[in-house]
Design an enzyme around this catalytic site. Sequence first.
Site, short mmCIF file in Angstrom:
data_model
loop_
_atom_site.label_atom_id
_atom_site.label_comp_id
_atom_site.label_asym_id
_atom_site.label_seq_id
_atom_site.Cartn_x
_atom_site.Cartn_y
_atom_site.Cartn_z
N GLY A 79 43.63 46.79 30.32
CA GLY A 79 43.92 45.38 30.18
C GLY A 79 42.70 44.55 30.43
O GLY A 79 41.59 45.04 30.36
N SER A 80 42.90 43.29 30.74
CA SER A 80 41.80 42.39 31.06
C SER A 80 42.32 40.98 31.20
O SER A 80 43.38 40.64 30.68
CB SER A 80 40.71 42.40 29.97
OG SER A 80 40.09 43.66 29.89
N ASN A 81 41.52 40.15 31.90
CA ASN A 81 41.70 38.71 31.89
C ASN A 81 40.43 38.09 31.30
O ASN A 81 39.33 38.59 31.55
CB ASN A 81 41.87 38.14 33.30
CG ASN A 81 43.02 38.77 34.06
OD1 ASN A 81 44.12 38.85 33.57
ND2 ASN A 81 42.74 39.21 35.28
N ASN A 89 46.37 39.90 28.25
CA ASN A 89 47.10 40.99 27.60
C ASN A 89 48.48 40.61 27.11
O ASN A 89 49.25 41.49 26.70
CB ASN A 89 47.19 42.23 28.50
CG ASN A 89 45.86 42.59 29.11
OD1 ASN A 89 45.72 42.57 30.32
ND2 ASN A 89 44.89 42.90 28.29
N PRO A 136 37.39 42.27 32.73
CA PRO A 136 38.00 43.45 32.10
C PRO A 136 38.57 44.41 33.14
O PRO A 136 38.05 44.53 34.25
CB PRO A 136 36.83 44.09 31.35
CG PRO A 136 35.76 43.06 31.29
CD PRO A 136 35.94 42.20 32.49
#
Length: 705
Positions: free
Chosen positions: A188-190, A460, A202
């Site tokens: 995922g990631s922001n 995500n 990340p």
Amino acid sequence: MHTLHWLLVPALTLSSTAIPTSEHGVPHVVASDHAGLGRGIGHAQARDHLCALGQIFLSTRGELAEHFGEERTAATPPQGNVASDVYTRDLIARRVVERIVAQPAPVGPSEDVRALTRGYAEGYNRFLAETKQNCRGLTRITEMDVHRLKYISAQDGAIRALGGIVTATPPSRPQAPQRPSAPEIPRGSNAIAAGKVFLGNPHVPWRGIASFWQARLTIPGKLDVDGASLLGTPETVAGYTRHTAWAATIATSLSYALAEVKLVPGDPTAYTVDGRVERMTEHKITVDVRGGKPETRSLWSTRYGPVITSMVVSPWLGERAAERLDWTAERAFVLVDANAKSLRGANSMVEFPRAESVEDLRRSIFANGGMSYANVVASDRHGKGLFANVQAVPHITDAHARRCNTAKGRELFERAGLPVLDGSRADCAPGTDRDSLVPGTFGAHRMPNLISTDQLSNSNDSHWLTSVKQPLNGFPRVFGTEGTARSPRTRFGLQERVTSLRDAQEMVLSNRSFMGELAVDDVLRMCKSMPQHEKACDALAKWDRRNDLDSRGALLFDEFWQEIGDIPWLIPFNPADPVRTPRALDIDNPRVRAAFTKAVTSLGHAPDAPVRDHQFALNSKGKRVPMHGGDNALGVYNLIETTSEGQAVGGTSFLFAVRFTGNACPEARTILANSQSSNPASPHFSDQTELFAAKRWLPGRLCRG
């Protein structure tokens, strides 16, 4: 700051003594062209990760099991080494990657990607010739090994169906041995693009094939970038320059679909399309296994792709378990992978460091077909932000799905957005646009994207609510949901306003628990009727609603929240108020009360134990380094994945915050949470991990010599 001057010294005569120890092990590679950059990256990555890279490149040759049996390595998938080798040997035997590489860009690699990849292999091999370090199975690599790694890594559909591909067996034959799949770590990631401020966060594993390595890369007069690449590859996945900053976030768009083929009665390896019989192709693959006998598997394929018998649906769509797709006498299921016929992704990324604006980034993304299965979020020095969900997606509109979904397809499409098309009809195959990179996929102009001065955020979730002010609507279901409840991390990212570098840094490392802030007062009201849990309730009353090292009560709330499962809210989701809803925990729900009692009983810690007592990383000497952060379900932006014992193994990785000031260089701060080396003998095995645990950022590396 020390540099690797591949510009000034011929790469293949450079001695190992010319590679300096740079600040926290992060090199500055200077070269006259992309081939030179590749040599520096390959040489320096090998210095930091030789044994891990050796295992990764064995996997690209289908030789993991030969050297390691089923022992876990840096490249072992949940399905095991034999499964990995069978799949890869099949790709090699059919020359799949070789045929793609032979094509011109954008389907095949661009000239810059070819040069970078060729140089990477040369630099890696040079270090291998110089070093005395010994790792099992080390061998020289070719540029095709690197291309094949990029291809395999991009096959999200095949990765999720790997176990179901290598064990798919006609019902008339003895069934292939099944290997239980270990639970995977969610990727995922922001990312936040807030005017001239950018935050990249990340989430990847801290060790192994998908982990990050950092470098500053310079071609004088052409590009200068500080960023991170994935092990075994030279392209900068996340980073910043004097003009732009960008990161990728795993998308909800599916890069794959399924087809269901009707089998010929009495022959489960033949199927019909428009009434005509077609035969499946059988590929027999044998792999050597260390300490055991060679194993032979048959892989079966159709015009649509490989036959599969199970698949793990993306965890970001709420599905973690494998979906059974039995091969019966009447039907078989087939993977339709939109990434199967191109090497998209690298061609876009190699151009990012030269972009002077988000418009330039978008032009590169559109021209090269975008990413394999990720969004791009970016900011530029002009104060604009970009969100681009441009990637490989099978061309299946909602109308197409309604017309062609089978019964299984209707079930999976409703539940997870995954179509299962009727493979007995040729007109049910995915469509094509005028600007599709390859047939069967959507063209870039049909995909969600936005350039705006509003704050853009992705964690995500789907494209829909990247901007609260400018929702993206009207896209096919295969791109993700619209008008539905957002994840806790998404809601946290949308409610926070970022106007400064400090805001961006605080947003991640404050370790605020969004679900804790939203629900703990409800839990405390419930506590008034549960005197038997007085001590636990007292811990929650004193909790600071964070997952910091000294936060007491966080462990209890985390355990409780996991026990509830599907959260019962009194105020349901309202698409007109998507950040503040749903809310108000239903504390009279027996499931909620039972979950709290079970959490108190099974916690294994005192209810007021601090996070530092349970969550940790390991330094090079095996000593625990207490680690902050929290779980995805809690909406802690600083997502940290841990084992059941509490050891951090993934999550926040290359963390960077950038502010474009109008000066020659932006103001930037970075931390590589997993540190630069996987070699325990290196001083850079855990140095940045310890900085991360102490919330100490490093200054950006641009304009520093």
